[in-house]
Design an enzyme around this catalytic site. Structure first.
Site, mmCIF file in Angstrom:
data_model
loop_
_atom_site.group_PDB
_atom_site.id
_atom_site.type_symbol
_atom_site.label_atom_id
_atom_site.label_comp_id
_atom_site.label_asym_id
_atom_site.label_seq_id
_atom_site.Cartn_x
_atom_site.Cartn_y
_atom_site.Cartn_z
ATOM 1 N N GLU A 15 -2.611 -9.051 2.774
ATOM 2 C CA GLU A 15 -3.102 -9.588 4.043
ATOM 3 C C GLU A 15 -4.617 -9.511 4.166
ATOM 4 O O GLU A 15 -5.205 -10.121 5.072
ATOM 5 C CB GLU A 15 -2.430 -8.868 5.215
ATOM 6 C CG GLU A 15 -2.940 -7.490 5.540
ATOM 7 C CD GLU A 15 -2.418 -6.372 4.654
ATOM 8 O OE1 GLU A 15 -2.706 -5.199 4.938
ATOM 9 O OE2 GLU A 15 -1.718 -6.675 3.651
ATOM 10 N N HIS A 38 -3.726 -4.806 -0.609
ATOM 11 C CA HIS A 38 -3.326 -5.420 0.659
ATOM 12 C C HIS A 38 -3.366 -6.944 0.538
ATOM 13 O O HIS A 38 -4.450 -7.536 0.597
ATOM 14 C CB HIS A 38 -4.270 -4.985 1.778
ATOM 15 C CG HIS A 38 -4.118 -3.561 2.192
ATOM 16 N ND1 HIS A 38 -3.235 -3.163 3.177
ATOM 17 C CD2 HIS A 38 -4.730 -2.433 1.746
ATOM 18 C CE1 HIS A 38 -3.315 -1.852 3.319
ATOM 19 N NE2 HIS A 38 -4.210 -1.386 2.472
ATOM 20 N N CYS A 68 0.841 -1.201 0.000
ATOM 21 C CA CYS A 68 0.000 0.000 0.000
ATOM 22 C C CYS A 68 0.884 1.263 0.000
ATOM 23 O O CYS A 68 1.670 1.449 -0.924
ATOM 24 C CB CYS A 68 -0.991 -0.021 1.156
ATOM 25 S SG CYS A 68 -2.358 1.167 0.929
#
Length: 215
Positions: free
Chosen positions: A198, A196, A87
């Site tokens: 994650e 992202h 990011c």
């Protein structure tokens, strides 16, 4: 009987920005031993370094410099030691960021300017597809998957330049409204994603495993 296969060591750089705990957990699940740290020695010696980031470009650069993160990144790359930016942790790898008319110098690892997306609705938030270059190692096996984005700024133009001794960057693009931006890049030991991993489910987990495989 064979011995236990060792897990790669990964440092997640703690400079006051990013979804640190979620990144740590995701990289651990992908198969690494992870340390959340701002210690220069630990960050430089780990097999891999993750640089997360959320919020304003200028604030992230301020926090990064407070722990000498720009130096850590540069020293790792000079030694061909892998770095993954996420990011705003990707955006700060570029030469410059412009937010609300304020110009802030980035790490300068890649050419390019981070600027406001030209779209009727920002932030660009949610799931989107990516246009992956041929022979991408980052997206191996997940070329047609979607990933999770939350951002209002991005790199909308990038003149490809090769940083010796690394190969030409492999750049992934994403379209949003009538605009497009760099959604990922891989350039020797430096990889980065605007989205992202994650937060991107199974596809994000596979991307992290692909990165660990090159450590």
């Amino acid at each position: 009987m064979g011995g236990r296969v060792s897990r790669p060591t990964v440092a997640v750089l703690d400079y006051g920005s990013g979804n640190l705990r979620s990144v740590v957990r995701a990289v651990e699940r992908a198969g690494a031993d992870v340390t959340l740290t701002s210690d220069q020695g630990v960050a430089e010696s780990a097999d891999g370094l993750v640089v997360p980031g959320v919020g304003a470009f200028a604030e992230c650069m301020k926090g990064l410099k407070s722990v000498r993160g720009d130096r850590i990144i540069d020293r790792r790359l000079m030694g061909s030691r892998p770095v993954l930016g996420i990011c705003v942790g990707m955006q700060i790898m570029f030469a410059e960021g412009i937010e609300h008319g304020v110009e802030t110098e980035g790490c300068g690892e890649w050419p390019g300017v981070v600027e406001a997306l030209q779209a009727p609705i920002v932030p660009h938030m949610g799931w989107n597809t990516v246009s992956v270059p041929d022979n991408s190692r980052m997206f191996a096996g997940i070329e047609d998957e979607r990933f999770y984005f939350v951002h209002s700024y991005g790199v909308r133009e990038w003149k490809l330049e090769t940083r010796p001794p690394f190969p030409e960057p492999a750049v992934t693009w994403t379209e949003y409204a009538d605009d497009r931006f760099v959604s990922a890049a891989e350039n020797g030991p430096l990889w980065a994603t605007q989205f992202h991993p994650e937060k991107s489910g199974d596809a994000g987990a596979q991307l992290l495993r692909n990165w660990l495989a090159v450590l």
